[in-house]
Motif scaffolding. Structure first.
Motif, mmCIF file in Angstrom:
data_model
loop_
_atom_site.group_PDB
_atom_site.id
_atom_site.type_symbol
_atom_site.label_atom_id
_atom_site.label_comp_id
_atom_site.label_asym_id
_atom_site.label_seq_id
_atom_site.Cartn_x
_atom_site.Cartn_y
_atom_site.Cartn_z
ATOM 1 N N PHE A 37 34.938 33.718 29.080
ATOM 2 C CA PHE A 37 36.068 34.609 29.358
ATOM 3 C C PHE A 37 35.627 36.069 29.343
ATOM 4 N N LYS A 38 34.683 36.389 28.495
ATOM 5 C CA LYS A 38 34.133 37.749 28.482
ATOM 6 C C LYS A 38 33.381 38.013 29.787
ATOM 7 N N ARG A 39 32.610 37.020 30.228
ATOM 8 C CA ARG A 39 31.852 37.136 31.480
ATOM 9 C C ARG A 39 32.798 37.278 32.673
ATOM 10 N N TYR A 40 33.951 36.621 32.610
ATOM 11 C CA TYR A 40 34.940 36.728 33.680
ATOM 12 C C TYR A 40 35.622 38.099 33.687
ATOM 13 N N GLY A 41 35.510 38.823 32.576
ATOM 14 C CA GLY A 41 36.154 40.126 32.480
ATOM 15 C C GLY A 41 37.610 40.060 32.069
ATOM 16 N N GLY A 85 43.792 29.367 39.747
ATOM 17 C CA GLY A 85 43.280 30.567 39.081
ATOM 18 C C GLY A 85 41.832 30.411 38.662
ATOM 19 N N ALA A 86 41.462 29.241 38.152
ATOM 20 C CA ALA A 86 40.079 29.002 37.729
ATOM 21 C C ALA A 86 39.124 29.045 38.920
ATOM 22 N N ILE A 87 39.512 28.406 40.014
ATOM 23 C CA ILE A 87 38.656 28.399 41.208
ATOM 24 C C ILE A 87 38.485 29.814 41.749
ATOM 25 N N PHE A 91 35.004 32.107 42.015
ATOM 26 C CA PHE A 91 34.584 32.568 43.334
ATOM 27 C C PHE A 91 34.560 34.093 43.438
ATOM 28 N N PHE A 92 35.660 34.748 43.029
ATOM 29 C CA PHE A 92 35.789 36.181 43.270
ATOM 30 C C PHE A 92 35.341 37.069 42.116
ATOM 31 N N ARG A 93 35.560 36.638 40.901
ATOM 32 C CA ARG A 93 35.257 37.528 39.775
ATOM 33 C C ARG A 93 33.802 37.482 39.352
ATOM 34 N N VAL A 94 33.174 36.323 39.464
ATOM 35 C CA VAL A 94 31.799 36.211 38.953
ATOM 36 C C VAL A 94 30.825 35.586 39.941
ATOM 37 N N ASP A 95 31.295 35.147 41.094
ATOM 38 C CA ASP A 95 30.425 34.553 42.107
ATOM 39 C C ASP A 95 29.511 33.480 41.507
ATOM 40 N N ASP A 96 30.143 32.522 40.845
ATOM 41 C CA ASP A 96 29.420 31.443 40.173
ATOM 42 C C ASP A 96 28.776 30.489 41.180
ATOM 43 N N PRO A 97 27.774 29.742 40.730
ATOM 44 C CA PRO A 97 27.191 28.709 41.595
ATOM 45 C C PRO A 97 28.210 27.590 41.849
#
Length: 122
Positions: A37-41, A85-87, A91-97
């Motif tokens: 959650f910290k990484r997501y901002g 919201g999770a997806i 995708f947008f907040r952290v550009d995860d794999p």
């Protein structure tokens, strides 16, 4: 009894248990979840809100299995909205794999299926 009459309650029960577990982990504040959650901002309070919504949605699915089908619909809607919201977060907040999208995507689809099949037929 057809396959859907068997499969939907199983999916509903499993998804309900998964969501209660996932939400509880967020509320309790397991370290890896806090770091994510910290990484997501997101602020700390948002973890509690997200966890609470997941627990309530999961309980709605579980209670809806036995007592009040309307709760399954409401629980499914909460889960679908939360997984959107999770997806979007991945995708947008952290550009995860891509592998980070798998869980929320499966839960989204399962929640959508349970919600649709829980609706009364008119």
């Amino acid at each position: 009894m057809n396959i859907l009459e068997t499969a939907i309650p199983i999916v509903q029960g499993l998804l309900g248990l998964i969501m209660v577990g996932a939400g509880s982990v967020k509320i309790i504040g397991v370290d890896i979840v806090k770091k994510d959650f910290k990484r997501y901002g997101y602020p700390e309070w948002f973890r509690f809100v997200t966890g609470g919504i997941e627990v309530i949605g999961g309980l709605g699915l579980l209670v809806g299995l036995l007592f009040a089908p309307i709760l399954a619909i409401l629980g499914g809607v909460l889960i679908v909205a939360t997984m959107i919201g999770a997806i979007l977060t991945h995708f947008f907040r952290v550009d995860d794999p891509l592998w980070r999208y798998v869980g929320p995507s499966i839960y989204f689809i399962a929640g959508l299926i349970v919600t649709i099949f829980s609706l009364p037929s008119f």
